[in-house]
Design an enzyme around this catalytic site. Structure first.
Site: not given
Length: 179
Positions: A125-126, A133, A142, A168
């Site tokens: 997971d980021i 974003n 993206d 993500e």
């Protein structure tokens, strides 16, 4: 071949000994038809014989009908491959999408159970991705996802299953791996 590509018509040379500069000499009779898919030359279908007067212009016309059908089949195969790709690949990252990840994951899990072999899973997971974003926009987000996926994809084994779980989040399934 040049004649067919320029005229888009089939050709027949019943006796190639009468064709200037014909090569190779062992081909004594020839019929050919171009294969066009949506206006683009894809190739040729050629018939050759070692005896003269084997093929006629009528053979070339029939061969063109076959070439036209082959063109439809080639285009259908291309379209099918594209639909399959769109159904299984995440359009942002180019890796497996969630649906395909789950399909392959189920299969790998069943294989692991059946043969009693290890299977490891990694969920990535980021952190704070929403902030990327919100601050820099979804195009930048993206690019971050694509870069992350590309780097991971270059490191996993060919037998591993790597896909985008959602947002993500990424999953790597590692068959034959305990930890």
């Amino acid at each position: 071949l040049r004649q067919m590509s320029e005229t888009r018509q089939p050709v027949a040379f019943p006796d190639t000994s009468r064709v200037p500069n014909w090569s190779p000499a062992w081909i004594r009779s020839y019929a050919g038809a171009p294969v066009y898919v949506k206006g683009r030359l894809m190739g040729f279908i050629n018939l050759v014989a070692t005896v003269p007067n084997y093929y006629t212009p009528q053979h070339a016309q029939r061969l063109q009908i076959f070439a036209d059908q082959a063109a439809i089949a080639i285009d259908n195969a291309r379209l099918y491959a594209e639909v399959e790709r769109l159904a299984t690949v995440d359009d942002v990252t180019g890796i497996l999408n969630r649906r395909r990840l789950f399909d392959l994951g189920r299969r790998e899990f069943e294989r692991s159970r059946r043969y009693n072999t290890p299977l490891a899973a990694i969920l990535l997971d980021i952190d704070h991705f929403k902030k990327v974003n919100d601050t820099y926009g979804h195009n930048t987000g993206d690019k971050v996802l694509n870069g992350m996926a590309s780097r991971i994809n270059n490191k996993v084994r060919e037998v591993d299953i790597f896909g985008r779980y959602g947002g993500e989040e990424f999953v790597i399934l590692l068959p034959q791996t305990q930890r």
